[in-house]
Enzyme design. Structure first.
Site, PDB file in Angstrom:
ATOM      1  N   PRO A  12       0.776  -1.238   0.000  1.00 51.41           N
ATOM      2  CA  PRO A  12       0.000   0.000   0.000  1.00 51.41           C
ATOM      3  C   PRO A  12       0.811   1.295   0.000  1.00 51.41           C
ATOM      4  O   PRO A  12       0.230   2.362  -0.150  1.00 51.41           O
ATOM      5  CB  PRO A  12      -0.777  -0.112   1.310  1.00 51.41           C
ATOM      6  CG  PRO A  12       0.097  -0.937   2.192  1.00 51.41           C
ATOM      7  CD  PRO A  12       0.799  -1.910   1.299  1.00 51.41           C
ATOM      8  N   ASP A  35       2.797   1.020 -11.962  1.00 51.92           N
ATOM      9  CA  ASP A  35       1.635   1.905 -11.841  1.00 51.92           C
ATOM     10  C   ASP A  35       1.939   3.145 -11.028  1.00 51.92           C
ATOM     11  O   ASP A  35       2.961   3.251 -10.392  1.00 51.92           O
ATOM     12  CB  ASP A  35       0.533   1.158 -11.080  1.00 51.92           C
ATOM     13  CG  ASP A  35      -0.352   0.382 -12.013  1.00 51.92           C
ATOM     14  OD1 ASP A  35      -0.274   0.616 -13.220  1.00 51.92           O
ATOM     15  OD2 ASP A  35      -1.113  -0.455 -11.516  1.00 51.92           O
ATOM     16  N   LYS A  57       1.394   7.003 -15.629  1.00 54.08           N
ATOM     17  CA  LYS A  57       1.518   8.433 -15.846  1.00 54.08           C
ATOM     18  C   LYS A  57       0.275   8.964 -16.543  1.00 54.08           C
ATOM     19  O   LYS A  57      -0.151   8.439 -17.557  1.00 54.08           O
ATOM     20  CB  LYS A  57       2.747   8.702 -16.707  1.00 54.08           C
ATOM     21  CG  LYS A  57       3.425   9.990 -16.290  1.00 54.08           C
ATOM     22  CD  LYS A  57       4.695  10.181 -17.060  1.00 54.08           C
ATOM     23  CE  LYS A  57       5.828  10.434 -16.086  1.00 54.08           C
ATOM     24  NZ  LYS A  57       7.113  10.111 -16.601  1.00 54.08           N
ATOM     25  N   GLY A  88       0.131  -1.442  -7.203  1.00 56.09           N
ATOM     26  CA  GLY A  88      -0.097  -1.026  -5.822  1.00 56.09           C
ATOM     27  C   GLY A  88      -0.983  -2.030  -5.090  1.00 56.09           C
ATOM     28  O   GLY A  88      -1.855  -2.661  -5.690  1.00 56.09           O
ATOM     29  N   GLY A  89      -0.737  -2.203  -3.796  1.00 57.45           N
ATOM     30  CA  GLY A  89      -1.574  -3.083  -2.984  1.00 57.45           C
ATOM     31  C   GLY A  89      -1.464  -4.518  -3.439  1.00 57.45           C
ATOM     32  O   GLY A  89      -0.367  -5.028  -3.668  1.00 57.45           O
ATOM     33  N   ASP A  90      -2.604  -5.172  -3.615  1.00 51.91           N
ATOM     34  CA  ASP A  90      -2.640  -6.536  -4.129  1.00 51.91           C
ATOM     35  C   ASP A  90      -3.186  -6.501  -5.549  1.00 51.91           C
ATOM     36  O   ASP A  90      -4.209  -5.849  -5.798  1.00 51.91           O
ATOM     37  CB  ASP A  90      -3.543  -7.398  -3.232  1.00 51.91           C
ATOM     38  CG  ASP A  90      -3.571  -8.825  -3.719  1.00 51.91           C
ATOM     39  OD1 ASP A  90      -2.859  -9.645  -3.135  1.00 51.91           O
ATOM     40  OD2 ASP A  90      -4.287  -9.119  -4.720  1.00 51.91           O
ATOM     41  N   THR A 118      -2.901  -5.530   0.706  1.00 53.90           N
ATOM     42  CA  THR A 118      -3.858  -4.595   0.131  1.00 53.90           C
ATOM     43  C   THR A 118      -4.089  -3.390   1.048  1.00 53.90           C
ATOM     44  O   THR A 118      -4.086  -3.522   2.277  1.00 53.90           O
ATOM     45  CB  THR A 118      -5.194  -5.295  -0.181  1.00 53.90           C
ATOM     46  OG1 THR A 118      -6.097  -4.311  -0.683  1.00 53.90           O
ATOM     47  CG2 THR A 118      -5.817  -5.942   1.057  1.00 53.90           C
ATOM     48  N   MET A 171     -11.483   3.452  -3.918  1.00 54.58           N
ATOM     49  CA  MET A 171     -11.825   4.325  -5.051  1.00 54.58           C
ATOM     50  C   MET A 171     -13.128   5.087  -4.807  1.00 54.58           C
ATOM     51  O   MET A 171     -13.905   5.315  -5.734  1.00 54.58           O
ATOM     52  CB  MET A 171     -11.952   3.498  -6.352  1.00 54.58           C
ATOM     53  CG  MET A 171     -10.665   2.822  -6.740  1.00 54.58           C
ATOM     54  SD  MET A 171     -10.840   1.813  -8.217  1.00 54.58           S
ATOM     55  CE  MET A 171     -11.558   0.331  -7.556  1.00 54.58           C
ATOM     56  N   GLY A 200      -2.583   5.976   3.203  1.00 56.64           N
ATOM     57  CA  GLY A 200      -2.328   5.016   4.268  1.00 56.64           C
ATOM     58  C   GLY A 200      -0.955   4.381   4.177  1.00 56.64           C
ATOM     59  O   GLY A 200      -0.456   4.118   3.090  1.00 56.64           O
TER      60      GLY A 200
HETATM   61  N1  SAH Z   1      -4.948  -3.094  -5.666  1.00 50.26           N
HETATM   62  C1  SAH Z   1      -5.012  -1.999  -4.726  1.00 50.26           C
HETATM   63  C2  SAH Z   1      -6.257  -1.157  -4.914  1.00 50.26           C
HETATM   64  C3  SAH Z   1      -6.303  -0.433  -6.222  1.00 50.26           C
HETATM   65  S1  SAH Z   1      -7.717   0.570  -6.406  1.00 50.26           S
HETATM   66  C4  SAH Z   1      -4.898  -2.541  -3.307  1.00 50.26           C
HETATM   67  O1  SAH Z   1      -4.999  -3.745  -3.099  1.00 50.26           O
HETATM   68  O2  SAH Z   1      -4.673  -1.741  -2.401  1.00 50.26           O
HETATM   69  C5  SAH Z   1      -7.100   2.128  -5.873  1.00 50.26           C
HETATM   70  C6  SAH Z   1      -7.722   2.493  -4.562  1.00 50.26           C
HETATM   71  O3  SAH Z   1      -7.056   1.851  -3.496  1.00 50.26           O
HETATM   72  C7  SAH Z   1      -7.619   3.959  -4.226  1.00 50.26           C
HETATM   73  O4  SAH Z   1      -8.643   4.694  -4.832  1.00 50.26           O
HETATM   74  C8  SAH Z   1      -7.781   3.948  -2.732  1.00 50.26           C
HETATM   75  O5  SAH Z   1      -9.120   3.804  -2.358  1.00 50.26           O
HETATM   76  C9  SAH Z   1      -7.088   2.669  -2.371  1.00 50.26           C
HETATM   77  N2  SAH Z   1      -5.696   2.911  -1.951  1.00 50.26           N
HETATM   78  C10 SAH Z   1      -4.595   2.499  -2.554  1.00 50.26           C
HETATM   79  N3  SAH Z   1      -3.503   2.856  -1.851  1.00 50.26           N
HETATM   80  C11 SAH Z   1      -3.958   3.498  -0.764  1.00 50.26           C
HETATM   81  C12 SAH Z   1      -3.342   4.092   0.361  1.00 50.26           C
HETATM   82  N4  SAH Z   1      -2.011   4.109   0.495  1.00 50.26           N
HETATM   83  N5  SAH Z   1      -4.110   4.656   1.300  1.00 50.26           N
HETATM   84  C13 SAH Z   1      -5.456   4.650   1.186  1.00 50.26           C
HETATM   85  N6  SAH Z   1      -6.079   4.098   0.155  1.00 50.26           N
HETATM   86  C14 SAH Z   1      -5.360   3.520  -0.821  1.00 50.26           C
END
Ligand code: SAH
Length: 506
Positions: A12, A35, A57, A88-90, A118, A171, A200
């Site tokens: 994240p 990304d 970008k 980003g995230g998962d 995530t 989102m 976060g």
């Molecule tokens: N695959 C990602 C999510 C992608 S969708 C995951 O698993 O985290 C993108 C959304 O994720 C953003 O609109 C926001 O709601 C959330 N997001 C991603 N990074 C974040 C962060 N550092 N802090 C808070 N929300 C985050």
């Protein structure tokens, strides 16, 4: 050999949340397709020889379309490359990971998926909100709050309310008022605890605590922006008690870490772990002088010397390389004693299996020259422009020496007006300096006439401070020339400053 695509979840934001398997995949990548939400510290782990493709970008507000990303992955893999798709995230949690695999599966291109942490779980966690707690809920639901322009949300709010579970919306920043309205209309108690967590797990994280009814107003007052998650449920009430991240000692403090380009970010990692908002700026480069016939000749006649003296890990690295070239190992050094200026240099020797016979009580050139228990000739392997304090001390003790430059410091950074403006505006109140040359490197970057009066220079030692004093900064010096002491100094300096962050007192 055929290529392959590895989907990697970058986590994240906090680079420490990348998995070990993800890091290994990055290290072996030929091509990395990444990304927008991937942190710079993780991008810095990409091997320099790998090709990077930024598909996040928003050039004139148009992201690279998904079909084109799918095509890039396919083409790179078919060209035989080891492709890492970093997200980003998962990748499988609202990450379109599935869509990207479809085209690969169709063409029989091998792939792997390495899950990431995530934001749906990690952002609440860093905000002090456990997404489940036996006393409050028995389920957690991750929902997209993405709303197509002009279209209503297609969320079954009644079903969500019935679950009585924790609701996590991704989102959803833009649609947040509509989400709140939907939940209220479906009968959810307006006093249900709710929260948003913005950025976060990063140093700029902010949390907005509210109830369902007050969330729109509170979030607007704080100016919460994307990326942020929305949380609704009883567990949100725990945030105040559990917000460990907000209580880290350097939370929100912005610190510029100047360092040689080729040195690992140990200091940055330490400061980040304490909650600091670290800006890394590699402002000098140490380049080995190679080949170095003077060093080779001296080492071939090691019997001429009683001491080998090192004043930096870079000097040790150059020495190590020459020794390897000469096909010699530690046994060859049995006739000489070894001296290191400080603990970092001693550690670099220890990495070669060598123990420093002498380390001065104060880690600087003068103390090294004054305290070296030398009889016989000394060989110094150090920077091209080394401190005269070392050789002056040896001379005053009539100790003969050879001073051989084995690396040089290069200041060839591009000018950064952005960094200069930030320093002048007081947006980066602290700058760490680990050597006098890092001070020179910063000035070369921001311009010698930059106004640094709002900067506190956190210096590793007296020599570094002497250089920093020339530039009208507030000077603080570490109790000892070590990274530990510099981290401690940073904490002391930060705790003596009242600091507001994003308009909110932390
Ligand atoms: N695959 C990602 C999510 C992608 S969708 C995951 O698993 O985290 C993108 C959304 O994720 C953003 O609109 C926001 O709601 C959330 N997001 C991603 N990074 C974040 C962060 N550092 N802090 C808070 N929300 C985050």
């Amino acid at each position: 050999m055929g290529g392959k695509v590895t989907l990697v979840g970058a986590g994240p934001g906090d680079p420490g949340l990348l998995t070990l398997k993800g890091r290994a995949a990055l290290a072996g990548a030929d091509v990395v397709v990444y990304d927008r939400l991937v942190s710079p510290a993780i991008l810095a782990m990409i091997p320099p020889e790998a090709c990077t493709i930024d598909v996040g970008k928003e050039a004139s507000h148009h992201k690279v379309p998904q079909e084109q990303i799918n095509r890039i992955l396919l083409e790179e893999a078919l060209a035989g490359h080891n492709v890492v798709r970093l997200k980003g995230g998962d990748p499988f949690v609202f990450g379109r990971g599935g869509e990207e695999l479809e085209a690969l599966a169709e063409r029989g291109v091998p792939f792997e998926e390495i899950p990431g942490i995530t934001s749906a779980i990690a952002a609440p966690a860093y905000g002090g909100i456990p997404v489940t707690h036996r006393d409050y809920c028995s389920s957690v639901h991750i929902i997209t709050g993405h709303q197509r322009a002009g279209k209503p949300l297609t969320i079954d709010f009644e079903a969500l309310v019935r679950t009585k579970g924790t609701l996590v919306f991704l989102m959803g920043v833009t649609a947040m008022p509509a989400i709140v309205e939907g939940l209220l209309e479906a009968g959810m108690d307006p006093d249900t605890p709710a929260a948003m967590v913005e950025n976060g797990t990063t140093s700029t994280q902010r949390r907005c605590d509210a109830t369902l009814a007050t969330l729109p107003e509170r979030a607007a007052a704080m100016g919460i922006h994307s990326p942020a998650i929305i949380l609704v449920g009883q567990v949100c009430a725990l945030a105040e008690r559990f917000c460990w991240f907000d209580h880290l000692p350097l939370r929100g403090q912005r610190i510029l870490v100047t360092r040689p380009r080729d040195r690992a970010g140990a200091l940055s990692d330490r400061l980040r772990a304490l909650g600091a908002d670290v800006w890394e700026y590699p402002c000098i480069e140490t380049r080995p002088i190679w080949p170095c016939p003077a060093m080779t000749a001296a080492l071939e006649h090691l019997e001429n010397y009683r001491w080998l003296v090192f004043t930096s890990p870079a000097g040790v690295a150059a020495f190590r390389r020459t020794l390897q070239e000469m096909k010699k190992d530690g046994r060859y050094l049995s006739g000489v004693q070894l001296a290191a200026i400080g603990s970092g240099t001693a550690r670099a020797l220890a990495d070669m299996g060598l123990i420093a016979d002498y380390v001065p009580p104060v880690y600087d050139a003068a103390h090294l020259g004054e305290g070296l228990p030398a009889e016989g000739k000394v060989l110094i392997l150090r920077a091209e422009i080394g401190s005269p304090a070392l050789t002056a001390a040896l001379e005053s003790r009539s100790i003969p020496y050879d001073d051989i430059p084995v690396y040089r410091t290069v200041y060839d950074n591009p000018r950064s007006e952005q960094l200069r403006a930030a320093l002048e505006a007081g947006e980066v109140p602290f700058v760490t300096f680990t050597s006098a040359s890092t001070v020179k490197g910063l000035l070369a970057t921001v311009g010698a006439d930059a106004d640094l009066s709002r900067v506190t220079a956190l210096c590793i030692g007296e020599q570094t401070a002497t250089e920093a004093r020339k530039h009208n900064m507030t000077i603080k010096i570490a109790a000892q020339a070590t990274i530990d002491a510099l981290v401690e100094l940073t904490q002391d300096a930060a705790s003596s400053l009242e600091y507001t962050f994003g308009g909110v007192m932390l």
